[in-house]
Design an enzyme around this catalytic site. Structure first.
Site, PDB file in Angstrom:
ATOM      1  CG  ASN A 179      -1.545   1.374   1.472  1.00  0.00           C
ATOM      2  OD1 ASN A 179      -2.499   1.723   0.777  1.00  0.00           O
ATOM      3  ND2 ASN A 179      -1.033   2.169   2.420  1.00  0.00           N
ATOM      4  CD  GLU A 180      -1.268   6.055   0.587  1.00  0.00           C
ATOM      5  OE1 GLU A 180      -0.593   6.577   1.486  1.00  0.00           O
ATOM      6  OE2 GLU A 180      -2.380   6.489   0.225  1.00  0.00           O
ATOM      7  CE1 TYR A 210      -8.747   9.069   2.043  1.00  0.00           C
ATOM      8  CE2 TYR A 210      -6.535   8.891   1.145  1.00  0.00           C
ATOM      9  CZ  TYR A 210      -7.578   8.362   1.883  1.00  0.00           C
ATOM     10  OH  TYR A 210      -7.461   7.119   2.463  1.00  0.00           O
ATOM     11  CD  GLU A 219      -5.895   4.332   1.312  1.00  0.00           C
ATOM     12  OE1 GLU A 219      -5.718   5.497   1.736  1.00  0.00           O
ATOM     13  OE2 GLU A 219      -5.164   3.374   1.610  1.00  0.00           O
ATOM     14  CD  GLN A 225      -9.570   3.809   7.015  1.00  0.00           C
ATOM     15  OE1 GLN A 225      -9.796   3.097   7.982  1.00  0.00           O
ATOM     16  NE2 GLN A 225      -8.336   4.154   6.668  1.00  0.00           N
TER      17      GLN A 225
HETATM   18  O1  AHR Z   1      -6.974   6.228   4.988  1.00  0.00           O
HETATM   19  C1  AHR Z   1      -5.965   6.775   5.775  1.00  0.00           C
HETATM   20  C2  AHR Z   1      -4.589   6.626   5.166  1.00  0.00           C
HETATM   21  O2  AHR Z   1      -4.509   7.376   3.991  1.00  0.00           O
HETATM   22  C3  AHR Z   1      -4.190   5.243   4.714  1.00  0.00           C
HETATM   23  O3  AHR Z   1      -3.700   4.465   5.757  1.00  0.00           O
HETATM   24  C4  AHR Z   1      -3.115   5.521   3.725  1.00  0.00           C
HETATM   25  O4  AHR Z   1      -2.993   4.507   2.756  1.00  0.00           O
HETATM   26  C5  AHR Z   1      -3.493   6.870   3.146  1.00  0.00           C
HETATM   27  O5  AHR Z   1      -2.439   7.743   3.116  1.00  0.00           O
END
Ligand code: AHR
Length: 510
Positions: A173-174, A259, A313, A362
């Site tokens: 992840n990331e 985001y 995400e 989430q």
């Molecule tokens: O969703 C919160 C965080 O955001 C996650 O853990 C990460 O993958 C992203 O930076």
């Protein structure tokens, strides 16, 4: 002024994968502990430690898949810490999220039990950042191998005889950030190595998801696609034709993260003016641009669209609620979040030829959550209601729309006032989801259904409120929830209605 929505049938018959309506639950703040896991001895009613009220609410969303255990947590997670008798599991520090102590009481068995309780497919993210290839390989064997082997026997010893079904697996992840601060050239090689040992023990091969770009990092996408790690045959019917193909690394999905947030100055989730309402609508539209530009790169290397774009995400990211732990990312959720959800889901629907899966961040008590809990109490957020209203699009055939609409203007800037997607379910019912971004003006809409002529009824449900920041609280749990919208006029091949300001509307025609 009247806006015009043209709903068309398409030759291509693209299906909006139900996996676009996926969710994400990380070991972060009160998402897992309290939000989902209360333990078997809790006074909060639960089934094997998982709270019943939350499960009942989640079941109403038809959740197709659930991503776990992170997020950033995934690249520090060692799965063997979370199996066996709970009292013997080691406690660890959750380094990413508040440096709190994690007791590992919620592990592989508990997560897969949750998936069974809510009837969602598990999507597990493996540890590339601080884990080993062997550890990843053994996790797959532990979960999915039916025969006799060290890992399958360990699973049986821990109380589960039959393997679970696991289709979706993430290779890190990331990894450009919290997952190891890697350059894409390095990660691409690591991806090839790690994924080799993610073996198939089931009828359906594992669908492997690579860490993809952060936002507009087009170089990341370019390198991942250029390095030839896209699959060559459509999943899951791939036929091994020669030895080279056999050794060719597989990537079924590439995961983009974006985001809706203002990184320079995180804003309040509930206290905002129209300036901030507009700002967040504008930031949400960036998703469309990102999907189109990443898709253009993917198209160059993979014109047949064998590799899917996964947005695992997405969602709003505001300042935490006053007085709460900054590492827990707990935020309230208003009508503004509902619009952000509705617009994003419309964008994913309209790009379903490349976007196979998306996971809002989430599920509970963290970021743009479906549900907020306070001890034994629980509330549903406006975002929950949008997911419930939009579930009609899951696995339906996309009906491409063209929209002629006015603008929502704020100061010198403006955005399209309406954002729309439409689909036809297997039952023949047509669903049109319309977001009106303008907080001050309703809009008269004529919707031309073209070839879909044989309809006799139209009904709707709407989510709206008097104020932009309306939200549910533990004292007033139902301030904002969907209501019936029945002011729809039917004509020969059109319907017309007036959508109120700042609202999310889903219309059903049959
Ligand atoms: O969703 C919160 C965080 O955001 C996650 O853990 C990460 O993958 C992203 O930076």
């Amino acid at each position: 002024m009247t806006s015009l929505i043209n709903v068309n049938k398409s030759e291509k018959k693209e299906v909006i994968s139900k996996h676009i309506y996926g969710h994400f639950a990380e070991h972060l703040g009160r998402c897992i502990y309290e939000g989902i896991w209360v333990g078997e001895d809790s006074p909060i009613p639960n089934t094997r430690g998982i709270r019943n009220d939350v499960v009942e609410a989640l079941k109403k969303l038809n959740i197709p898949n659930l991503r776990w255990p992170g997020g950033c947590f995934a690249d520090e997670y060692h799965w063997k810490d979370g199996i066996g008798p709970r009292e013997s599991r080691p406690s660890i520090v959750n380094n990413n999220w508040g440096k709190v102590v994690e007791n590992n009481h919620f592990g592989t068995h508990e997560f897969l039990d949750l998936c069974e309780q809510i009837d969602a497919e598990p999507y597990i993210c493996g540890n590339v950042g601080s884990g080993t290839v062997q550890e990843m390989q053994e996790w797959i064997e532990y979960i999915t191998f039916d025969g006799k082997s060290p890992m399958a026997d360990l699973r049986r010893k821990n109380g589960r005889d039959k393997p679970w079904k696991l289709k979706y697996f993430g290779i890190g992840n990331e990894n450009w950030g919290c997952g190891g601060k890697m350059k894409v050239e390095y990660y691409a090689d690591l991806y090839r190595r790690f994924q080799t040992f993610v073996r198939d023990f089931q009828d359906t091969p594992i669908y492997k998801i690579a860490c993809g770009p952060s936002e507009a990092d087009y170089h990341w996408t370019e390198v991942m696609m250029r390095e030839g790690i896209g699959r060559t045959e459509p999943f899951p019917d791939s036929v091994v034709t020669d030895i080279w193909e056999h050794h060719r690394p597989e990537m079924h999905g590439l995961a983009l993260h974006f985001y809706t947030r203002n990184r320079a100055n995180y804003d309040s989730a509930t206290e905002f003016s129209e300036e901030k309402w507009f700002d967040y609508m504008k930031r949400t539209y960036v998703m469309e641009e990102l999907i189109q530009k990443h898709t253009a790169i993917m198209d160059k290397y993979d014109p047949e669209k064998n590799v899917d774009l996964i947005v695992d995400e997405w969602g709003t990211w505001f300042n935490v609620e006053p007085g709460t732990n900054p590492g827990f990312l707990y935020q309230q959720n208003t009508l503004r979040d509902a619009l952000v959800a509705g617009i994003n889901l419309n964008i994913f629907n309209n790009n379903c030829d490349r976007v196979h899966m998306a996971n809002i961040a989430q599920m509970i008590n963290v970021l743009q959550a479906m549900i907020l809990t306070d001890g034994k109490d629980m509330i549903l957020t406006p975002t929950y209601h949008v997911f419930e209203m939009y579930k009609v699009h899951q696995d339906a055939t996309l009906l491409p729309v063209s929209v002629s609409t006015g603008s929502y203007t704020y100061g010198e800037d403006s955005l399209p006032m309406l954002n729309v997607s439409a689909s036809q379910a297997r039952s023949g019912k047509v669903h049109i989801s319309v977001c009106n971004l303008d907080p001050n003006h309703s809009e008269k809409i004529t919707c031309n259904l073209n070839e879909i002529k044989d309809f006799s009824t139209a009904s709707g449900r709407i989510l709206t409120a008097e104020s932009m920041n309306e939200h549910n609280t533990f004292e007033a749990t139902n301030r904002i929830m969907p209501t019936v919208f029945d002011e729809i006029e039917l004509h020969h091949d059109t319907i017309s209605f007036t959508i109120p300001s700042k609202s999310v509307l889903v219309i059903e025609v049959q």
